[in-house]
Design a protein around this motif. Structure first.
Motif, PDB file in Angstrom:
ATOM      1  N   UNK A  83       0.785  -1.240   0.000  1.00  0.00           N
ATOM      2  CA  UNK A  83       0.000   0.000   0.000  1.00  0.00           C
ATOM      3  C   UNK A  83       0.808   1.276   0.000  1.00  0.00           C
ATOM      4  N   UNK A  84       2.038   1.211   0.498  1.00  0.00           N
ATOM      5  CA  UNK A  84       2.881   2.404   0.496  1.00  0.00           C
ATOM      6  C   UNK A  84       2.638   3.340   1.657  1.00  0.00           C
ATOM      7  N   UNK A  85       2.894   4.615   1.434  1.00  0.00           N
ATOM      8  CA  UNK A  85       2.838   5.625   2.489  1.00  0.00           C
ATOM      9  C   UNK A  85       1.444   5.703   3.107  1.00  0.00           C
ATOM     10  N   UNK A  86       1.402   5.876   4.441  1.00  0.00           N
ATOM     11  CA  UNK A  86       0.130   5.984   5.140  1.00  0.00           C
ATOM     12  C   UNK A  86      -0.434   4.653   5.581  1.00  0.00           C
ATOM     13  N   UNK A  87       0.312   3.563   5.317  1.00  0.00           N
ATOM     14  CA  UNK A  87      -0.100   2.235   5.777  1.00  0.00           C
ATOM     15  C   UNK A  87       0.823   1.788   6.890  1.00  0.00           C
ATOM     16  N   UNK A  88       0.243   1.198   7.923  1.00  0.00           N
ATOM     17  CA  UNK A  88       1.056   0.791   9.071  1.00  0.00           C
ATOM     18  C   UNK A  88       0.415  -0.409   9.753  1.00  0.00           C
ATOM     19  N   UNK A  89       1.206  -1.065  10.586  1.00  0.00           N
ATOM     20  CA  UNK A  89       0.709  -2.168  11.408  1.00  0.00           C
ATOM     21  C   UNK A  89       1.191  -1.946  12.831  1.00  0.00           C
ATOM     22  N   UNK A  90       0.287  -2.113  13.778  1.00  0.00           N
ATOM     23  CA  UNK A  90       0.655  -2.126  15.190  1.00  0.00           C
ATOM     24  C   UNK A  90       0.601  -3.577  15.650  1.00  0.00           C
ATOM     25  N   UNK A  91       1.684  -4.066  16.248  1.00  0.00           N
ATOM     26  CA  UNK A  91       1.708  -5.471  16.651  1.00  0.00           C
ATOM     27  C   UNK A  91       2.655  -5.692  17.803  1.00  0.00           C
ATOM     28  N   UNK A  92       2.455  -6.851  18.471  1.00  0.00           N
ATOM     29  CA  UNK A  92       3.374  -7.258  19.519  1.00  0.00           C
ATOM     30  C   UNK A  92       4.209  -8.417  19.001  1.00  0.00           C
ATOM     31  N   UNK A  93       5.283  -8.765  19.699  1.00  0.00           N
ATOM     32  CA  UNK A  93       6.297  -9.666  19.164  1.00  0.00           C
ATOM     33  C   UNK A  93       5.758 -11.032  18.781  1.00  0.00           C
ATOM     34  N   UNK A  94       4.784 -11.550  19.521  1.00  0.00           N
ATOM     35  CA  UNK A  94       4.222 -12.858  19.204  1.00  0.00           C
ATOM     36  C   UNK A  94       3.124 -12.810  18.164  1.00  0.00           C
TER      37      UNK A  94
END
Length: 345
Positions: A96-107
Protein backbone atom coordinates in the motif's frame (compact mmCIF):
# COMPACT_ATOMS: atom_id res chain seq x y z
CA UNK A 1 9.21 -8.65 14.20
CA UNK A 2 10.46 -6.42 11.43
CA UNK A 3 13.85 -8.10 11.49
CA UNK A 4 12.22 -11.45 10.87
CA UNK A 5 13.93 -12.94 13.94
CA UNK A 6 10.99 -12.90 16.34
CA UNK A 7 8.67 -15.86 16.00
CA UNK A 8 4.89 -15.39 15.79
CA UNK A 9 3.01 -17.36 18.44
CA UNK A 10 1.24 -19.59 15.90
CA UNK A 11 4.57 -20.78 14.48
CA UNK A 12 5.35 -22.61 17.74
CA UNK A 13 2.74 -25.21 16.82
CA UNK A 14 1.64 -25.89 20.38
CA UNK A 15 -2.06 -25.08 20.13
CA UNK A 16 -5.04 -27.48 20.28
CA UNK A 17 -5.30 -29.92 17.33
CA UNK A 18 -2.04 -28.53 15.93
CA UNK A 19 -1.46 -31.64 13.81
CA UNK A 20 -4.14 -30.34 11.44
CA UNK A 21 -5.05 -26.78 12.48
CA UNK A 22 -2.07 -24.48 12.11
CA UNK A 23 -3.67 -21.29 13.39
CA UNK A 24 -6.93 -19.52 14.21
CA UNK A 25 -7.63 -15.88 13.45
CA UNK A 26 -10.39 -13.51 14.53
CA UNK A 27 -10.41 -10.24 12.58
CA UNK A 28 -12.62 -7.16 12.87
CA UNK A 29 -13.02 -4.56 10.12
CA UNK A 30 -13.72 -1.03 11.34
CA UNK A 31 -13.95 2.40 9.69
CA UNK A 32 -13.59 5.79 11.34
CA UNK A 33 -16.66 7.97 10.97
CA UNK A 34 -14.79 11.21 10.24
CA UNK A 35 -12.56 9.99 7.38
CA UNK A 36 -13.06 8.67 3.83
CA UNK A 37 -12.22 5.02 3.26
CA UNK A 38 -8.47 4.53 2.56
CA UNK A 39 -9.00 4.09 -1.20
CA UNK A 40 -10.48 7.60 -1.36
CA UNK A 41 -8.48 9.28 1.39
CA UNK A 42 -5.75 11.87 0.93
CA UNK A 43 -2.24 11.38 2.27
CA UNK A 44 -3.09 13.77 5.10
CA UNK A 45 -6.22 11.76 5.96
CA UNK A 46 -4.22 8.53 6.06
CA UNK A 47 -1.62 10.08 8.35
CA UNK A 48 -4.32 11.37 10.68
CA UNK A 49 -5.90 7.91 10.86
CA UNK A 50 -2.54 6.37 11.77
CA UNK A 51 -2.08 8.96 14.50
CA UNK A 52 -5.57 8.47 15.97
CA UNK A 53 -5.34 4.66 15.98
CA UNK A 54 -1.88 4.82 17.50
CA UNK A 55 -3.13 7.06 20.31
CA UNK A 56 -6.16 4.82 20.94
CA UNK A 57 -3.98 1.71 21.04
CA UNK A 58 -2.18 3.07 24.11
CA UNK A 59 -5.01 1.51 26.10
CA UNK A 60 -3.78 -1.93 24.99
CA UNK A 61 -0.31 -1.51 26.48
CA UNK A 62 -1.26 -2.71 29.94
CA UNK A 63 -1.90 -6.17 28.55
CA UNK A 64 0.53 -5.98 25.60
CA UNK A 65 3.40 -3.71 26.67
CA UNK A 66 5.50 -4.65 23.64
CA UNK A 67 3.15 -3.18 21.03
CA UNK A 68 4.97 -1.31 18.28
CA UNK A 69 3.94 0.61 15.19
CA UNK A 70 5.58 -0.41 11.90
CA UNK A 71 5.22 1.81 8.81
CA UNK A 72 5.00 -0.15 5.57
CA UNK A 73 6.97 2.36 3.53
CA UNK A 74 9.92 2.03 5.89
CA UNK A 75 10.32 -1.74 5.45
CA UNK A 76 12.45 -3.74 3.05
CA UNK A 77 10.86 -6.25 0.71
CA UNK A 78 12.12 -9.08 2.92
CA UNK A 79 10.56 -7.52 6.02
CA UNK A 80 7.24 -7.00 4.22
CA UNK A 81 7.32 -10.59 3.05
CA UNK A 82 7.87 -11.83 6.60
CA UNK A 83 4.77 -9.94 7.78
CA UNK A 84 2.77 -11.43 4.91
CA UNK A 85 4.06 -14.99 5.36
CA UNK A 86 3.37 -14.72 9.10
CA UNK A 87 -0.24 -13.69 8.29
CA UNK A 88 0.18 -10.44 10.21
CA UNK A 89 -0.39 -8.25 7.14
CA UNK A 90 -2.14 -8.67 3.79
CA UNK A 91 -0.79 -8.25 0.26
CA UNK A 92 -2.77 -5.01 -0.08
CA UNK A 93 -1.29 -3.71 3.16
CA UNK A 94 2.37 -4.45 2.46
CA UNK A 95 2.09 -3.01 -1.06
CA UNK A 96 0.00 0.00 0.00
CA UNK A 97 2.88 2.40 0.50
CA UNK A 98 2.84 5.63 2.49
CA UNK A 99 0.13 5.98 5.14
CA UNK A 100 -0.10 2.24 5.78
CA UNK A 101 1.06 0.79 9.07
CA UNK A 102 0.71 -2.17 11.41
CA UNK A 103 0.66 -2.13 15.19
CA UNK A 104 1.71 -5.47 16.65
CA UNK A 105 3.37 -7.26 19.52
CA UNK A 106 6.30 -9.67 19.16
CA UNK A 107 4.22 -12.86 19.20
CA UNK A 108 1.73 -11.40 16.67
CA UNK A 109 -1.16 -12.61 18.80
CA UNK A 110 -2.62 -9.13 18.46
CA UNK A 111 -2.11 -6.80 15.52
CA UNK A 112 -3.83 -3.83 13.90
CA UNK A 113 -3.55 -3.15 10.18
CA UNK A 114 -4.11 0.56 9.61
CA UNK A 115 -5.40 1.89 6.26
CA UNK A 116 -5.70 -1.40 4.43
CA UNK A 117 -9.14 -1.72 2.78
CA UNK A 118 -10.65 -0.26 5.96
CA UNK A 119 -9.09 2.16 8.43
CA UNK A 120 -8.70 -0.66 10.96
CA UNK A 121 -8.28 -4.40 10.60
CA UNK A 122 -7.94 -5.60 14.17
CA UNK A 123 -6.90 -9.22 14.45
CA UNK A 124 -5.91 -11.93 16.90
CA UNK A 125 -3.84 -14.87 15.67
CA UNK A 126 -3.46 -17.97 17.83
CA UNK A 127 -1.91 -21.43 17.39
CA UNK A 128 -4.14 -24.42 16.75
CA UNK A 129 -7.95 -24.38 16.92
CA UNK A 130 -8.88 -21.55 19.32
CA UNK A 131 -11.90 -19.76 17.82
CA UNK A 132 -13.51 -18.69 21.09
CA UNK A 133 -10.22 -17.52 22.63
CA UNK A 134 -9.28 -15.53 19.51
CA UNK A 135 -12.71 -13.88 19.42
CA UNK A 136 -12.58 -12.92 23.11
CA UNK A 137 -9.20 -11.23 22.69
CA UNK A 138 -10.13 -9.26 19.58
CA UNK A 139 -13.45 -8.25 21.19
CA UNK A 140 -11.60 -6.90 24.21
CA UNK A 141 -9.18 -4.95 22.02
CA UNK A 142 -12.09 -3.53 20.02
CA UNK A 143 -13.72 -2.29 23.22
CA UNK A 144 -10.49 -0.53 24.18
CA UNK A 145 -10.13 1.18 20.78
CA UNK A 146 -13.81 2.13 20.51
CA UNK A 147 -13.58 4.04 23.80
CA UNK A 148 -11.31 6.53 21.97
CA UNK A 149 -12.46 6.24 18.35
CA UNK A 150 -15.80 6.90 16.66
CA UNK A 151 -16.60 4.09 14.23
CA UNK A 152 -18.83 4.33 11.20
CA UNK A 153 -22.03 2.63 12.33
CA UNK A 154 -25.65 2.23 11.19
CA UNK A 155 -28.46 1.21 13.52
CA UNK A 156 -29.91 -0.80 10.63
CA UNK A 157 -26.81 -2.41 9.14
CA UNK A 158 -24.22 -2.38 11.90
CA UNK A 159 -20.58 -1.43 11.33
CA UNK A 160 -19.96 0.26 7.97
CA UNK A 161 -16.98 -0.99 5.99
CA UNK A 162 -15.36 -0.40 2.60
CA UNK A 163 -16.60 -3.76 1.33
CA UNK A 164 -20.23 -4.84 1.61
CA UNK A 165 -19.04 -8.34 2.50
CA UNK A 166 -17.82 -7.02 5.87
CA UNK A 167 -20.81 -4.83 6.78
CA UNK A 168 -22.59 -5.84 9.98
CA UNK A 169 -20.35 -7.30 12.64
CA UNK A 170 -17.21 -6.83 10.52
CA UNK A 171 -16.04 -10.15 11.98
CA UNK A 172 -14.15 -12.88 10.17
CA UNK A 173 -13.16 -15.95 12.13
CA UNK A 174 -10.92 -18.40 10.29
CA UNK A 175 -8.93 -21.55 10.91
CA UNK A 176 -5.95 -22.45 8.71
CA UNK A 177 -6.08 -26.21 8.21
CA UNK A 178 -3.87 -28.82 6.54
CA UNK A 179 -6.32 -31.14 4.78
CA UNK A 180 -3.88 -33.36 2.88
CA UNK A 181 -5.56 -36.61 3.97
CA UNK A 182 -8.89 -35.59 2.46
CA UNK A 183 -7.11 -34.46 -0.71
CA UNK A 184 -5.30 -37.78 -1.19
CA UNK A 185 -8.41 -39.90 -0.49
CA UNK A 186 -10.42 -37.82 -2.99
CA UNK A 187 -12.91 -36.74 -0.33
CA UNK A 188 -11.93 -33.09 -0.16
CA UNK A 189 -14.45 -31.64 -2.64
CA UNK A 190 -17.33 -33.42 -0.93
CA UNK A 191 -16.32 -32.09 2.50
CA UNK A 192 -15.75 -28.57 1.18
CA UNK A 193 -19.22 -28.57 -0.37
CA UNK A 194 -20.63 -29.54 3.02
CA UNK A 195 -18.81 -26.56 4.56
CA UNK A 196 -20.23 -24.18 1.93
CA UNK A 197 -23.73 -25.52 2.60
CA UNK A 198 -23.26 -24.52 6.25
CA UNK A 199 -22.40 -20.95 5.26
CA UNK A 200 -18.65 -21.28 5.74
CA UNK A 201 -16.20 -20.55 2.93
CA UNK A 202 -12.90 -22.29 2.29
CA UNK A 203 -10.16 -20.17 0.76
CA UNK A 204 -6.48 -20.45 -0.07
CA UNK A 205 -3.51 -19.87 2.20
CA UNK A 206 -3.63 -16.08 1.98
CA UNK A 207 -7.40 -15.67 2.06
CA UNK A 208 -9.90 -14.40 -0.45
CA UNK A 209 -8.91 -14.69 -4.10
CA UNK A 210 -5.88 -16.91 -3.48
CA UNK A 211 -5.33 -20.43 -4.79
CA UNK A 212 -5.10 -23.55 -2.67
CA UNK A 213 -1.45 -24.43 -2.17
CA UNK A 214 0.10 -27.26 -0.19
CA UNK A 215 -3.32 -28.56 0.90
CA UNK A 216 -3.60 -25.54 3.22
CA UNK A 217 -7.04 -23.96 3.53
CA UNK A 218 -8.59 -21.07 5.42
CA UNK A 219 -12.02 -22.00 6.76
CA UNK A 220 -13.99 -18.85 7.57
CA UNK A 221 -17.49 -17.40 7.85
CA UNK A 222 -19.20 -16.30 4.65
CA UNK A 223 -21.55 -13.74 6.26
CA UNK A 224 -20.87 -10.87 8.64
CA UNK A 225 -24.45 -9.53 8.55
CA UNK A 226 -27.47 -11.19 10.14
CA UNK A 227 -25.52 -13.23 12.68
CA UNK A 228 -24.12 -12.27 16.06
CA UNK A 229 -20.40 -12.43 16.76
CA UNK A 230 -20.94 -15.48 18.96
CA UNK A 231 -22.98 -17.24 16.28
CA UNK A 232 -20.24 -16.59 13.72
CA UNK A 233 -17.56 -17.89 16.06
CA UNK A 234 -19.54 -21.02 16.93
CA UNK A 235 -20.35 -21.74 13.28
CA UNK A 236 -16.72 -21.59 12.19
CA UNK A 237 -15.67 -23.67 15.20
CA UNK A 238 -18.30 -26.27 14.38
CA UNK A 239 -17.35 -26.58 10.70
CA UNK A 240 -13.63 -26.61 11.48
CA UNK A 241 -14.32 -29.35 14.03
CA UNK A 242 -16.24 -31.34 11.42
CA UNK A 243 -13.40 -31.05 8.88
CA UNK A 244 -10.93 -31.93 11.62
CA UNK A 245 -12.79 -35.17 12.35
CA UNK A 246 -13.04 -36.09 8.66
CA UNK A 247 -9.35 -35.34 8.10
CA UNK A 248 -8.37 -37.56 11.02
CA UNK A 249 -10.49 -40.40 9.61
CA UNK A 250 -8.84 -39.96 6.21
CA UNK A 251 -5.39 -40.01 7.77
CA UNK A 252 -6.13 -43.19 9.71
CA UNK A 253 -7.34 -44.80 6.50
CA UNK A 254 -4.16 -43.80 4.66
CA UNK A 255 -1.92 -45.01 7.46
CA UNK A 256 -3.65 -48.41 7.51
CA UNK A 257 -4.04 -48.93 3.78
CA UNK A 258 -1.56 -46.67 1.95
CA UNK A 259 1.41 -46.30 4.30
CA UNK A 260 3.89 -46.93 1.48
CA UNK A 261 2.31 -44.14 -0.57
CA UNK A 262 2.66 -41.69 2.32
CA UNK A 263 6.33 -42.64 2.71
CA UNK A 264 7.04 -42.38 -1.01
CA UNK A 265 5.35 -38.99 -1.31
CA UNK A 266 7.26 -37.61 1.69
CA UNK A 267 10.57 -39.04 0.43
CA UNK A 268 10.08 -37.58 -3.04
CA UNK A 269 9.24 -34.17 -1.63
CA UNK A 270 12.15 -34.18 0.82
CA UNK A 271 14.60 -35.21 -1.91
CA UNK A 272 13.30 -32.43 -4.15
CA UNK A 273 13.73 -29.78 -1.46
CA UNK A 274 17.17 -31.00 -0.40
CA UNK A 275 18.37 -31.14 -3.99
CA UNK A 276 16.95 -27.87 -5.29
CA UNK A 277 19.32 -25.02 -6.16
CA UNK A 278 16.40 -22.60 -6.31
CA UNK A 279 12.71 -22.93 -5.51
CA UNK A 280 9.68 -20.67 -5.82
CA UNK A 281 7.42 -20.14 -2.79
CA UNK A 282 4.33 -21.93 -4.09
CA UNK A 283 6.42 -24.92 -5.15
CA UNK A 284 8.12 -25.08 -1.74
CA UNK A 285 4.81 -24.91 0.13
CA UNK A 286 3.37 -27.68 -2.07
CA UNK A 287 6.41 -29.91 -1.50
CA UNK A 288 6.21 -29.45 2.26
CA UNK A 289 2.64 -30.80 2.38
CA UNK A 290 3.49 -34.55 2.08
CA UNK A 291 6.27 -34.08 4.65
CA UNK A 292 3.90 -32.32 7.07
CA UNK A 293 1.33 -35.09 6.66
CA UNK A 294 3.85 -37.90 7.19
CA UNK A 295 5.40 -36.09 10.17
CA UNK A 296 1.98 -35.72 11.85
CA UNK A 297 1.50 -39.48 11.47
CA UNK A 298 4.85 -40.30 13.09
CA UNK A 299 6.60 -41.30 9.86
CA UNK A 300 9.29 -38.61 9.95
CA UNK A 301 12.14 -37.91 12.37
CA UNK A 302 13.56 -34.50 13.30
CA UNK A 303 10.75 -32.56 11.68
CA UNK A 304 8.40 -31.11 14.32
CA UNK A 305 5.42 -28.95 13.44
CA UNK A 306 7.25 -25.88 14.67
CA UNK A 307 10.01 -26.38 12.09
CA UNK A 308 7.51 -26.69 9.25
CA UNK A 309 5.66 -23.60 10.49
CA UNK A 310 8.93 -21.65 10.62
CA UNK A 311 9.57 -22.59 7.01
CA UNK A 312 6.03 -21.60 6.05
CA UNK A 313 6.61 -18.20 7.67
CA UNK A 314 9.89 -17.79 5.76
CA UNK A 315 8.77 -18.34 2.18
CA UNK A 316 9.22 -14.70 1.08
CA UNK A 317 6.06 -14.74 -1.02
CA UNK A 318 6.41 -11.02 -1.73
CA UNK A 319 9.87 -11.67 -3.18
CA UNK A 320 8.09 -14.07 -5.54
CA UNK A 321 10.03 -14.97 -8.66
CA UNK A 322 13.12 -13.00 -7.76
CA UNK A 323 16.12 -15.21 -8.60
CA UNK A 324 18.10 -14.33 -5.50
CA UNK A 325 15.10 -15.01 -3.24
CA UNK A 326 14.58 -18.42 -4.89
CA UNK A 327 18.20 -19.38 -4.22
CA UNK A 328 18.01 -18.15 -0.61
CA UNK A 329 14.74 -20.03 -0.12
CA UNK A 330 16.29 -23.27 -1.37
CA UNK A 331 19.29 -22.79 0.93
CA UNK A 332 17.02 -22.16 3.94
CA UNK A 333 15.01 -25.31 3.25
CA UNK A 334 18.17 -27.36 2.77
CA UNK A 335 19.68 -26.21 6.05
CA UNK A 336 16.51 -26.60 8.12
CA UNK A 337 15.60 -30.02 6.71
CA UNK A 338 19.13 -31.45 6.69
CA UNK A 339 18.46 -33.77 9.66
CA UNK A 340 14.96 -34.82 8.60
CA UNK A 341 14.58 -38.54 8.04
CA UNK A 342 11.70 -40.63 6.68
CA UNK A 343 10.98 -43.67 8.87
CA UNK A 344 10.50 -46.84 6.82
CA UNK A 345 10.60 -49.51 9.56
Amino acid sequence: MTSGKQVPEWVKGDGPDNDIVISTRARLARSLADFPFPSRASGEDLSMVVQKVREASAGLLGRFPGLKLVSMDKLSREQKSFLLDSHVASVEQVNGGEGRAVILESGARLSIMINEEDHIRLQCLMPGLMCEEAWRLVDWADDVLSAKLEYGYSNRYGYLTASLTNVGTGLRVSAMMHLAGLAITKKLNMQLRAAYDLGVSVRGLFGEGTHWTGDLFQVSNEKTLGLTEREITERVRSVAGYLLTEERLARRELLAEQRSRLLENATRSLDSLLGAMSVKPQEAIALMSPIRLAAALGLVENCPGRLLNELLAGMQVVAGDDGKASIERASLLKNKLADTRIIYN
